[in-house]
Design an enzyme around this catalytic site. Structure first.
Site, PDB file in Angstrom:
ATOM      1  N   CYS A  35       0.834  -1.214   0.000  1.00  0.00           N
ATOM      2  CA  CYS A  35       0.000   0.000   0.000  1.00  0.00           C
ATOM      3  C   CYS A  35       0.865   1.259   0.000  1.00  0.00           C
ATOM      4  O   CYS A  35       0.364   2.342  -0.248  1.00  0.00           O
ATOM      5  CB  CYS A  35      -0.947   0.002   1.194  1.00  0.00           C
ATOM      6  SG  CYS A  35      -0.093   0.076   2.770  1.00  0.00           S
ATOM      7  N   ASP A  37       2.308   2.665   2.544  1.00  0.00           N
ATOM      8  CA  ASP A  37       2.230   3.454   3.776  1.00  0.00           C
ATOM      9  C   ASP A  37       3.520   3.324   4.597  1.00  0.00           C
ATOM     10  O   ASP A  37       4.152   2.276   4.612  1.00  0.00           O
ATOM     11  CB  ASP A  37       1.030   3.000   4.623  1.00  0.00           C
ATOM     12  CG  ASP A  37      -0.281   3.385   3.964  1.00  0.00           C
ATOM     13  OD1 ASP A  37      -0.232   4.001   2.887  1.00  0.00           O
ATOM     14  OD2 ASP A  37      -1.336   3.077   4.519  1.00  0.00           O
ATOM     15  N   CYS A  60      -2.842   5.496   5.512  1.00  0.00           N
ATOM     16  CA  CYS A  60      -4.307   5.500   5.527  1.00  0.00           C
ATOM     17  C   CYS A  60      -4.846   5.821   6.927  1.00  0.00           C
ATOM     18  O   CYS A  60      -4.101   5.838   7.901  1.00  0.00           O
ATOM     19  CB  CYS A  60      -4.817   4.142   5.081  1.00  0.00           C
ATOM     20  SG  CYS A  60      -4.598   2.893   6.352  1.00  0.00           S
ATOM     21  N   CYS A 104      -2.743  -2.706   8.702  1.00  0.00           N
ATOM     22  CA  CYS A 104      -2.413  -1.364   9.197  1.00  0.00           C
ATOM     23  C   CYS A 104      -1.987  -1.455  10.668  1.00  0.00           C
ATOM     24  O   CYS A 104      -1.073  -0.739  11.097  1.00  0.00           O
ATOM     25  CB  CYS A 104      -3.597  -0.427   9.045  1.00  0.00           C
ATOM     26  SG  CYS A 104      -4.425  -0.559   7.448  1.00  0.00           S
TER      27      CYS A 104
HETATM   28 FE1  FES Z   1      -1.666   0.066   4.269  1.00  0.00          FE
HETATM   29 FE2  FES Z   1      -3.417   1.052   5.921  1.00  0.00          FE
HETATM   30  S1  FES Z   1      -3.714   0.625   3.821  1.00  0.00           S
HETATM   31  S2  FES Z   1      -1.338   0.690   6.319  1.00  0.00           S
END
Ligand code: FES
Length: 129
Positions: A35, A37, A60, A104
């Protein structure tokens, strides 16, 4: 049913412990390649107790809420206890996360573990001198 619990929304809108600790003695940064992040944790540890903890999360809403909750769960706690923090405990404290958002909370666990590893490394280096 709402997708996200009120606690998730609260920690997303009003994240606790956001920022940088300039004189941190444990810093960890982790990311999720899928993702994209990124999460960075700063720890200020004295006498094996987490006196202060702050985070910066580029990610996110669930990642922000997870980092915020994770910092709340370890602040003021002994290092030995913080080492046992799991992503499940973070997700539970948030009253749950949707299954596809569990990663996450894993990021929060990993960021804290990484900062604790850094602290242990710094401590070992200091003792060698
Ligand atoms: Fe990857 Fe939340 S979508 S940490």
């Amino acid at each position: 049913m709402a997708l996200y619990s009120e606690k998730v929304m609260d920690h997303f809108r009003n994240p606790r412990n956001v920022g940088v600790i300039e004189d941190a003695n444990g810093i960890g940064e982790v990311g999720n390649a899928k993702c994209g992040d990124i999460m960075k944790m700063y720890l200020k540890i004295e006498d094996e107790v987490i006196q202060d903890v702050k985070f910066e999360t580029f990610g996110c809403g669930s990642a922000i809420a997870s980092s915020s909750m994770a910092t709340e769960l370890i602040k003021g706690k002994p290092v030995s206890e913080a080492m046992k923090l799991t992503n499940q405990a973070v997700a539970e404290a948030l009253d749950g996360l949707p299954a596809y958002k569990m990663h996450c909370s894993v990021l929060a666990e990993e960021a804290i573990q990484s900062a604790l590893d850094d602290y242990q490394k710094n401590k070992a280096e200091k003792n060698e001198k």
